[in-house]
Design a protein around this motif. Structure first.
Motif, PDB file in Angstrom:
ATOM      1  N   TRP A  40      -8.465   4.032  -6.987  1.00 26.26           N
ATOM      2  CA  TRP A  40      -8.155   3.595  -5.177  1.00 26.26           C
ATOM      3  C   TRP A  40      -9.167   2.576  -5.046  1.00 26.26           C
ATOM      4  O   TRP A  40      -9.132   1.760  -3.353  1.00 26.26           O
ATOM      5  CB  TRP A  40      -9.386   5.142  -5.053  1.00 26.26           C
ATOM      6  N   ARG A  41     -10.211   2.222  -6.262  1.00 26.75           N
ATOM      7  CA  ARG A  41     -11.450   1.310  -5.236  1.00 26.75           C
ATOM      8  C   ARG A  41     -11.403  -0.098  -6.877  1.00 26.75           C
ATOM      9  O   ARG A  41     -11.840   0.462  -7.356  1.00 26.75           O
ATOM     10  CB  ARG A  41     -12.213   1.045  -4.529  1.00 26.75           C
ATOM     11  N   THR A  42     -11.137  -1.270  -6.652  1.00 27.11           N
ATOM     12  CA  THR A  42     -11.325  -2.704  -6.901  1.00 27.11           C
ATOM     13  C   THR A  42     -12.275  -3.172  -6.574  1.00 27.11           C
ATOM     14  O   THR A  42     -12.212  -3.185  -5.547  1.00 27.11           O
ATOM     15  CB  THR A  42     -10.348  -3.379  -7.818  1.00 27.11           C
ATOM     16  N   THR A  43     -12.537  -4.352  -7.070  1.00 26.90           N
ATOM     17  CA  THR A  43     -13.172  -5.528  -6.632  1.00 26.90           C
ATOM     18  C   THR A  43     -12.394  -6.460  -5.848  1.00 26.90           C
ATOM     19  O   THR A  43     -12.856  -6.971  -4.358  1.00 26.90           O
ATOM     20  CB  THR A  43     -14.327  -6.790  -7.724  1.00 26.90           C
ATOM     21  N   ASN A  44     -11.096  -6.431  -5.332  1.00 26.19           N
ATOM     22  CA  ASN A  44     -10.178  -7.167  -4.851  1.00 26.19           C
ATOM     23  C   ASN A  44      -9.155  -6.166  -3.931  1.00 26.19           C
ATOM     24  O   ASN A  44      -8.813  -6.526  -2.925  1.00 26.19           O
ATOM     25  CB  ASN A  44      -9.123  -7.714  -5.886  1.00 26.19           C
ATOM     26  N   PHE A  45      -9.184  -4.459  -3.863  1.00 27.64           N
ATOM     27  CA  PHE A  45      -8.538  -4.406  -3.270  1.00 27.64           C
ATOM     28  C   PHE A  45      -8.730  -2.784  -2.877  1.00 27.64           C
ATOM     29  O   PHE A  45      -9.742  -1.881  -4.150  1.00 27.64           O
ATOM     30  CB  PHE A  45      -6.940  -3.989  -4.191  1.00 27.64           C
ATOM     31  N   GLN A  46      -8.431  -1.767  -2.183  1.00 24.30           N
ATOM     32  CA  GLN A  46      -8.796  -1.242  -0.929  1.00 24.30           C
ATOM     33  C   GLN A  46      -7.962   0.097  -1.140  1.00 24.30           C
ATOM     34  O   GLN A  46      -7.291  -0.395  -0.223  1.00 24.30           O
ATOM     35  CB  GLN A  46     -10.422  -1.015  -0.409  1.00 24.30           C
ATOM     36  N   GLY A  47      -7.946   1.289  -1.132  1.00 16.27           N
ATOM     37  CA  GLY A  47      -6.419   1.900  -1.114  1.00 16.27           C
ATOM     38  C   GLY A  47      -6.641   2.518   0.673  1.00 16.27           C
ATOM     39  O   GLY A  47      -8.190   2.322   1.161  1.00 16.27           O
ATOM     40  N   ARG A  48      -5.659   2.711   1.111  1.00 16.26           N
ATOM     41  CA  ARG A  48      -5.904   3.227   2.576  1.00 16.26           C
ATOM     42  C   ARG A  48      -5.363   5.016   1.789  1.00 16.26           C
ATOM     43  O   ARG A  48      -5.477   5.525   3.616  1.00 16.26           O
ATOM     44  CB  ARG A  48      -4.592   2.615   3.656  1.00 16.26           C
ATOM     45  N   SER A  49      -3.843   5.261   2.343  1.00 16.79           N
ATOM     46  CA  SER A  49      -3.651   6.342   2.141  1.00 16.79           C
ATOM     47  C   SER A  49      -3.301   6.463   0.740  1.00 16.79           C
ATOM     48  O   SER A  49      -2.866   5.223  -0.303  1.00 16.79           O
ATOM     49  CB  SER A  49      -2.930   6.596   2.902  1.00 16.79           C
ATOM     50  N   MET A  50      -2.017   7.705   0.064  1.00 15.86           N
ATOM     51  CA  MET A  50      -2.421   7.563  -1.479  1.00 15.86           C
ATOM     52  C   MET A  50      -0.814   8.330  -1.202  1.00 15.86           C
ATOM     53  O   MET A  50      -1.162   9.717  -0.639  1.00 15.86           O
ATOM     54  CB  MET A  50      -2.763   8.041  -2.595  1.00 15.86           C
ATOM     55  N   ILE A  51       0.347   8.749  -1.712  1.00 10.11           N
ATOM     56  CA  ILE A  51       1.206   9.881  -1.563  1.00 10.11           C
ATOM     57  C   ILE A  51       1.119  10.772  -3.468  1.00 10.11           C
ATOM     58  O   ILE A  51       0.822   9.668  -4.137  1.00 10.11           O
ATOM     59  CB  ILE A  51       2.427   9.675  -1.547  1.00 10.11           C
ATOM     60  N   VAL A  52       0.860  11.809  -3.904  1.00 14.21           N
ATOM     61  CA  VAL A  52       0.484  12.412  -4.741  1.00 14.21           C
ATOM     62  C   VAL A  52       2.056  12.701  -5.144  1.00 14.21           C
ATOM     63  O   VAL A  52       2.134  13.329  -4.593  1.00 14.21           O
ATOM     64  CB  VAL A  52      -0.098  13.351  -4.702  1.00 14.21           C
ATOM     65  N   VAL A  53       2.864  12.652  -5.898  1.00 13.13           N
ATOM     66  CA  VAL A  53       3.736  13.269  -6.701  1.00 13.13           C
ATOM     67  C   VAL A  53       4.122  13.748  -7.548  1.00 13.13           C
ATOM     68  O   VAL A  53       3.157  14.148  -8.624  1.00 13.13           O
ATOM     69  CB  VAL A  53       4.736  11.907  -6.884  1.00 13.13           C
ATOM     70  N   LEU A  54       4.337  15.247  -7.505  1.00 13.14           N
ATOM     71  CA  LEU A  54       4.538  16.079  -8.950  1.00 13.14           C
ATOM     72  C   LEU A  54       5.633  16.856  -9.183  1.00 13.14           C
ATOM     73  O   LEU A  54       6.467  16.800  -8.062  1.00 13.14           O
ATOM     74  CB  LEU A  54       3.798  17.144  -7.775  1.00 13.14           C
ATOM     75  N   GLY A  55       5.911  17.124  -9.837  1.00 17.01           N
ATOM     76  CA  GLY A  55       6.745  18.151 -10.390  1.00 17.01           C
ATOM     77  C   GLY A  55       8.425  17.120 -10.780  1.00 17.01           C
ATOM     78  O   GLY A  55       9.315  17.464 -10.002  1.00 17.01           O
ATOM     79  N   THR A  56       8.078  15.775 -11.431  1.00 18.61           N
ATOM     80  CA  THR A  56       8.896  14.863 -11.376  1.00 18.61           C
ATOM     81  C   THR A  56       9.491  13.803 -11.910  1.00 18.61           C
ATOM     82  O   THR A  56       7.779  13.204 -12.359  1.00 18.61           O
ATOM     83  CB  THR A  56       9.416  14.416  -9.448  1.00 18.61           C
ATOM     84  N   LEU A  57      10.506  13.627 -12.503  1.00 18.80           N
ATOM     85  CA  LEU A  57      10.320  12.409 -14.214  1.00 18.80           C
ATOM     86  C   LEU A  57      10.092  10.981 -12.994  1.00 18.80           C
ATOM     87  O   LEU A  57       9.718   9.694 -14.134  1.00 18.80           O
ATOM     88  CB  LEU A  57      11.223  12.787 -15.021  1.00 18.80           C
ATOM     89  N   ARG A  58      10.566  11.327 -12.086  1.00 22.71           N
ATOM     90  CA  ARG A  58      10.509   9.842 -11.586  1.00 22.71           C
ATOM     91  C   ARG A  58      10.057   9.702 -10.214  1.00 22.71           C
ATOM     92  O   ARG A  58       9.792  10.273  -9.026  1.00 22.71           O
ATOM     93  CB  ARG A  58      12.238   9.049 -10.899  1.00 22.71           C
TER      94      ARG A  58
END
Length: 288
Positions: free
Chosen positions: A99-117
């Motif tokens: 979510w957060r590093t020295t160079n990047f910050q997340g805005r939102s995320m998609i959580v993906v469940l129940g799939t191989l891809r």
């Protein structure tokens, strides 16, 4: 499975080499974004060859129902990818650096469940609710852990929570035991990849002082868990935040959250680092 009851020996190395191996702290720029772009294009192609965890084997759908993929939309632009583990109908655990590093910050995320891809299929839930550990250090990835909150998801054969260590399991170091890492990340450092499924790999937990000799005491602290990657196996590009689980009496327990590998790559033979879940149990339980 034989269970080794071994007390922690972390920090027992008597001397350290002059220089330590650097870990990768610019995860999104160096690994997450390139891997997400690669998989997006690969899954769109008819000859999809899905890059996965190093040295592992394909995992069948439902074999690891707690695994989640994360597609992280970054404020600086672009999409990165990580892994996570489902702890309840509404909570997941991942690495803070997803979510957060020295160079990047997340805005939102998609959580993906129940799939191989990670870019197709399964259940997909968007969230902006991520809490990072207050002592997370972006520069050395100490306390690299975070809790994700999502809208309630129903469990089924392919989506199910993993257990947290309890009782005796809370006090083990797991040194000498085998644990399983699972992830959507790369199969090797660069080059072609040739598998089309989520991958899993069995790893041996090692003493922390072995890790300290390689990465140094600034990186390796008591709440770090390390695994041996000799034989060119282990977590790789895109696997950050994913689970390291331990099976005992037919129950699977989460003992690690994938945190770092060597800056030189994931097939150089240096240990892989995880956030040690037993060190954060009080913090985690207060949030789930």
């Amino acid at each position: 499975m034989k269970l080794f009851v071994i007390l922690s020996l972390v920090g027992c190395a008597l001397s350290f080499p002059r220089g330590f191996e650097p870990i990768e702290v610019d995860y999104h720029g160096q690994r997450g974004i390139p891997m997400a772009n690669y998989l997006r294009n690969a899954e769109a192609a008819s000859d999809f060859d899905g890059a996965r965890i190093v040295g592992g084997t394909p995992a069948r759908l439902g074999a690891h129902p707690h695994i989640a993929g994360l597609l992280v939309d970054l404020i600086q632009g672009g999409t990165s990818m990580c892994g996570a583990s489902l702890l309840s109908n509404t909570k997941l655990i991942t690495a803070a650096h997803c979510w957060r590093t020295t160079n990047f910050q997340g805005r939102s995320m998609i959580v993906v469940l129940g799939t191989l891809r990670i870019f197709s299929g399964g259940t997909r839930i968007t969230t902006t609710n991520i809490e990072l550990h207050s002592n997370y250090n972006q520069r050395n990835l100490n306390n690299d852990i975070g809790i994700i909150t999502i809208n309630r998801v129903n469990f089924n054969n392919n989506i199910r929570a993993i257990a947290l260590p309890s009782g005796l399991l809370e006090y083990l170091t797991y040194v000498g035991n085998r644990a399983t890492a699972v992830g959507y990340g790369r199969l090797r450092d660069g080059g072609a990849n040739n598998n089309d499924a989520l991958h899993q790999v069995s790893l041996i937990v090692i003493e922390n002082f072995v890790c300290t000799d390689i990465y140094g005491p600034n990186i390796i602290i008591p709440s770090t868990l390390c695994t041996d990657t000799q034989g060119r196996i282990g977590p790789c590009q895109g696997d950050s935040g994913g689970p390291l689980d331990f099976s005992f009496q037919n129950v699977r327990y989460l003992i690690g959250v994938s945190s770092f590998t060597s800056q030189r790559g994931c097939q150089v033979g240096s240990p892989a680092g995880f956030a040690r879940v037993t060190s954060f149990l009080q913090w985690i339980r207060a949030r789930i």
